[in-house]
Write a protein that holds these residues in place. Structure first.
Motif, PDB file in Angstrom:
ATOM      1  N   ASP A  64      -3.251   6.031   1.222  1.00 50.29           N
ATOM      2  CA  ASP A  64      -2.313   5.125   1.877  1.00 50.29           C
ATOM      3  C   ASP A  64      -3.017   3.790   2.115  1.00 50.29           C
ATOM      4  OD1 ASP A  64      -0.441   3.801   3.358  1.00 50.29           O
ATOM      5  OD2 ASP A  64      -0.317   5.280   4.981  1.00 50.29           O
ATOM      6  N   ALA A 402       1.920   3.342  -7.899  1.00 49.28           N
ATOM      7  CA  ALA A 402       2.550   3.943  -6.720  1.00 49.28           C
ATOM      8  C   ALA A 402       2.623   5.463  -6.830  1.00 49.28           C
ATOM      9  CB  ALA A 402       3.951   3.363  -6.525  1.00 49.28           C
ATOM     10  N   TRP A 403       2.421   6.006  -8.031  1.00 47.39           N
ATOM     11  CA  TRP A 403       2.413   7.453  -8.168  1.00 47.39           C
ATOM     12  C   TRP A 403       1.252   8.081  -7.393  1.00 47.39           C
ATOM     13  CZ3 TRP A 403       3.397   8.235 -14.167  1.00 47.39           C
ATOM     14  CH2 TRP A 403       4.715   7.834 -14.449  1.00 47.39           C
ATOM     15  N   ARG A 405      -0.822   6.153  -5.002  1.00 48.12           N
ATOM     16  CA  ARG A 405      -1.155   5.482  -3.748  1.00 48.12           C
ATOM     17  C   ARG A 405       0.089   4.750  -3.261  1.00 48.12           C
ATOM     18  NH1 ARG A 405      -5.519   1.128  -6.173  1.00 48.12           N
ATOM     19  NH2 ARG A 405      -4.070  -0.199  -7.301  1.00 48.12           N
ATOM     20  N   TYR A 406       0.149   4.547  -1.963  1.00 43.40           N
ATOM     21  CA  TYR A 406       1.315   3.898  -1.380  1.00 43.40           C
ATOM     22  C   TYR A 406       0.854   3.066  -0.192  1.00 43.40           C
ATOM     23  CZ  TYR A 406       0.916   7.714   2.000  1.00 43.40           C
ATOM     24  OH  TYR A 406       0.449   8.591   2.929  1.00 43.40           O
ATOM     25  N   THR A 407       1.770   2.292   0.393  1.00 36.63           N
ATOM     26  CA  THR A 407       1.442   1.428   1.520  1.00 36.63           C
ATOM     27  C   THR A 407       2.475   1.612   2.627  1.00 36.63           C
ATOM     28  OG1 THR A 407       0.464  -0.224   0.030  1.00 36.63           O
ATOM     29  CG2 THR A 407       0.994  -0.938   2.271  1.00 36.63           C
ATOM     30  N   SER A 408       2.003   2.113   3.763  1.00 35.02           N
ATOM     31  CA  SER A 408       2.900   2.240   4.923  1.00 35.02           C
ATOM     32  C   SER A 408       3.199   0.854   5.478  1.00 35.02           C
ATOM     33  CB  SER A 408       2.244   3.088   6.017  1.00 35.02           C
ATOM     34  OG  SER A 408       2.113   4.425   5.608  1.00 35.02           O
ATOM     35  N   TRP A 414       3.064   6.599   7.391  1.00 38.39           N
ATOM     36  CA  TRP A 414       3.766   7.598   6.598  1.00 38.39           C
ATOM     37  C   TRP A 414       2.938   8.862   6.399  1.00 38.39           C
ATOM     38  CZ3 TRP A 414       6.111   4.074   2.174  1.00 38.39           C
ATOM     39  CH2 TRP A 414       7.163   3.325   2.727  1.00 38.39           C
TER      40      TRP A 414
END
Length: 698
Positions: A64, A402-403, A405-408, A414
């Motif tokens: 994240d 994005a598969w 890693r993601y960004t809250s 999240w």
């Protein structure tokens, strides 16, 4: 022959020790020359860094970018341990066949693979909490500090076990395809780790003066936060020397001379300075002690006009000092190898020669047996798997980061398992928590992860806490973090959250039942907690009560008396029912206003004793009871009638001493009742059992 495998292993071990002797030999020989105390309570206590088996076997996390720091798992790798299990199983099957057919080559292969499997399983055991008794029994293990450091050698053992699953297949039909398939599986399962969080491009000033300025800001000082690896002769804390700092800030060269101690008329000019060498031109009219701001480690030597002079430690700082006679001299101070270091280098050189000789003389049995054609086919399959994977990654996966890693968004986490919001002191927001398991046995650890974010730039360094409570004033386990999330709160950014890992050890003897977790922030200097407001802005106290309760189960085995950490032992038995082992309390003094905390430790002498009532009293000098707590043990939630023989039960009490509580000497004691009748401890005449005296101050 059958002894070939053992001889090869002994040769490999000997060569490995010889090659690495340049490191371990001087380290062992000169261990007493430096402070080494990075063990014991606190962050460097190995007890705080075991990895549960579930985390070891879990797949890697997806990162994240909304967190201040990445949250990795200390895991073995899903593909690695699964394939290693397959390999161990294949070796076992092959070994049975080999023993029947007496195929010496296969027997040796299986024996070697079995040793690696045993090594891997042993290392996995040492990483998990179940091995705590081993770490406590073998005291040098404490210097490893973090059990998860064994993940490196564990990965090597797993790799050999996984490869063993290929070597025992009947060649040549299956082996190349299986080797290529295993390579592809490992690469695919490792995809989440191939998208690490980006590093900031600015690491700050890395020049010598930049590093010194960074230290002077108080973030890091010297070698470690505990002052380790300093010479053992250092008897006091080291402080910045203004003249030395000024020389680093100037154009150079660095001047490490203590000029404040030079006699009048003595001149010292720096000719050369380096990490292991200082050269000076000295002129003077008096004999004097030459003092350098250089710590005296083994290996430093001083020369005056080419003749070595004796170095004496300048105490209490441990700096280099030596005598220089009057006149004109060239003085050289140089760091050289000691005898253990020279021996280590020679042994390492001999090990390198031995390794080259052995490599030239030994032919690979595997290559002789299989032939070059199969070996090339294996390499083709493995190479094809690698090429196919990277084409897949570059063409399909990389365009979609994005598969993995993601960004809250700001103000959200999240990654949190449970969302729960509260505001602390108008400065920090609590976002949620992780509670991987809700049931824990008495004496075991419970992992809790808290999620925080700063609402404004913080000017105070806060500490975080997690308490296992019932009722609110009674703690059955706790964890405190000096820097929540490993980062001082004054350095928390406003656009990202901080995750804060706690391992709460349920205190030994905690009775079974449902408990709650309270979390919050406080300042260590005065113990002040930040007030908590709920989502609607109303005050909810000084801690956040997590919405998910925790169930404590009975201990798998009774705790040891040493593990109870009692302040005093009693050993009073009551009518063959229970025994009071001892207590933990504020012997000496305590302060009002505040709580007087006391914990009694009981042990059942028989199964299901009679229902007993325990009365704990605080008595003043006139014999008057000024505070009294009475009821079944363990805050009334675990009556003695439910106890099993040999079971140890923790029985805590908290007496509030208000601001009007009179200072003085008080006696704390206990009386046990069966029905309406008090029981007298065996061998005593008075039912009132005095525990200790305590002075109450304001």
């Amino acid at each position: 022959g059958g002894g070939g495998g053992g001889g090869g292993a002994a040769l490999g071990l000997g060569l490995g020790l010889a090659l690495s002797s340049f490191f371990w030999l001087p380290m062992l020989a000169e261990l007493d020359a430096v402070h080494l105390s990075v063990v014991g309570a606190g962050h460097f206590d190995f007890r705080n860094h075991f990895v549960p088996l579930g985390e070891l076997l879990a797949p890697s996390r997806i990162m994240d970018l909304g967190a201040v720091a990445p949250r990795y798992r200390f895991n073995l790798g899903l593909g690695q341990w699964v394939l290693a299990l397959v390999g161990i199983g294949a070796v076992f099957v092959r070994r049975q066949t080999s023993n029947v057919n007496r195929q010496t080559s296969d027997v040796n292969k299986c024996r070697t693979s079995g040793l690696w499997a045993a090594l891997g399983m042993g290392l996995v055991f040492l990483i998990t909490p179940a091995s705590r008794f081993v770490w406590e029994a073998i005291q040098p293990l404490a210097y490893l500090q973090f059990p998860w450091r064994l993940l490196g050698p564990t990965a090597l053992a797993l790799a050999v076990c996984a490869a063993a699953g290929v070597t025992v297949l009947p060649p040549p039909r299956w082996r190349p395809a299986v080797a290529g398939g295993m390579t592809l599986v490992l690469l695919l399962l490792a995809l989440p780790t191939m998208f690490p969080l980006p590093w900031g491009p600015d690491f700050g000033d890395t020049s010598p003066v930049g590093i010194i300025r960074f230290e002077l800001e108080g973030k890091v000082v010297g070698t470690t936060s505990t002052g380790d690896f300093l010479p053992r002769i250092v008897e006091t804390g080291l402080h910045p020397e203004p003249s030395l700092i000024a020389s680093y800030e100037g154009p150079g060269p660095v001047d490490k001379v203590n000029r404040a101690t030079l006699p009048e008329g003595t001149e010292v000019r720096v000719l050369e300075h380096g990490p292991t060498l200082d050269r000076f031109h000295v002129t003077g009219e008096h004999n004097f002690v030459f003092r350098l701001y250089t710590l005296l480690f083994p290996g430093w030597h001083a020369y005056v006009d080419g003749q070595e002079v004796e170095i004496e430690p300048g105490l209490p700082e441990g700096f280099i000092t030596f005598w220089v006679s009057r006149g004109e001299h060239e003085v050289v101070v140089r760091f050289e190898d000691t005898l253990p270091r020279r021996i280590g280098w020679w042994l390492s050189a001999a090990g390198a020669v031995g390794l080259l000789t052995a490599s030239a003389m030994v032919r690979s049995p595997a290559r002789k047996e299989m032939g070059t054609g199969v070996s090339r086919l294996e390499m083709a399959w493995i190479g094809g798997a690698i090429v196919s994977f990277f084409l897949f990654k570059f063409l399909l996966v990389d365009p979609h980061p994005a598969w993995f890693r993601y960004t809250s968004p700001t103000g959200e986490a999240w990654a949190a398992q449970h969302v729960q919001r509260a505001t602390l002191g108008g400065e920090v927001e609590f976002l949620g928590f992780d509670l991987p398991r809700r049931r824990v046995r008495s004496g075991e650890e419970l992992m809790v992860v808290l999620y925080w974010r700063a609402l404004k730039p913080l000017e105070t360094n806060y500490q975080s806490f997690v308490h296992l409570t019932y009722p609110p004033a009674i703690s059955w386990g706790q964890s405190d973090a000096l820097n929540p999330g490993g980062l001082p709160t004054t350095r928390w950014p406003l656009d990202r959250y901080v995750w804060d890992l706690h391992r709460v050890r349920v205190r030994p003897g905690t009775p079974p039942g449902e408990y709650r977790l309270e979390v919050g922030l406080y300042t260590m200097s005065d113990g002040r907690r930040l007030a908590v407001a709920g989502p609607d802005g109303t005050s909810v106290g000084e801690s956040v009560v997590l919405e998910v309760p925790v169930e404590v189960l009975p201990a798998a085995r009774p705790p040891t008396v040493v593990g109870l950490e009692m302040d005093g032992e009693v050993g009073a038995a009551y009518a063959g029912q229970v025994k009071l082992l001892g207590y933990a309390g504020p012997e000496g003094e305590t302060r009002a206003p505040g709580f007087l905390h006391l914990t009694l430790f009981w042990q059942a002498v028989r199964d299901h004793p009679d229902d007993l009532v325990v009365s704990v009293a605080v008595v003043d000098g006139e014999g008057e009871v000024v505070a009294l707590a009475s009821g079944p043990p363990a805050v009334g939630r675990y009556p003695t009638g439910r106890w099993r023989r040999g079971e140890i039960v923790r029985d805590p009490y908290a007496f509030w001493l208000g601001p009007d509580f009179e200072p003085g000497i008080y006696t704390v004691g206990v009386v046990v009742h069966r029905g309406d009748r008090p029981l007298t401890p065996e061998g005593m005449e008075d039912p009132f059992l005095k525990l200790f005296d305590v002075e109450v101050r304001r």
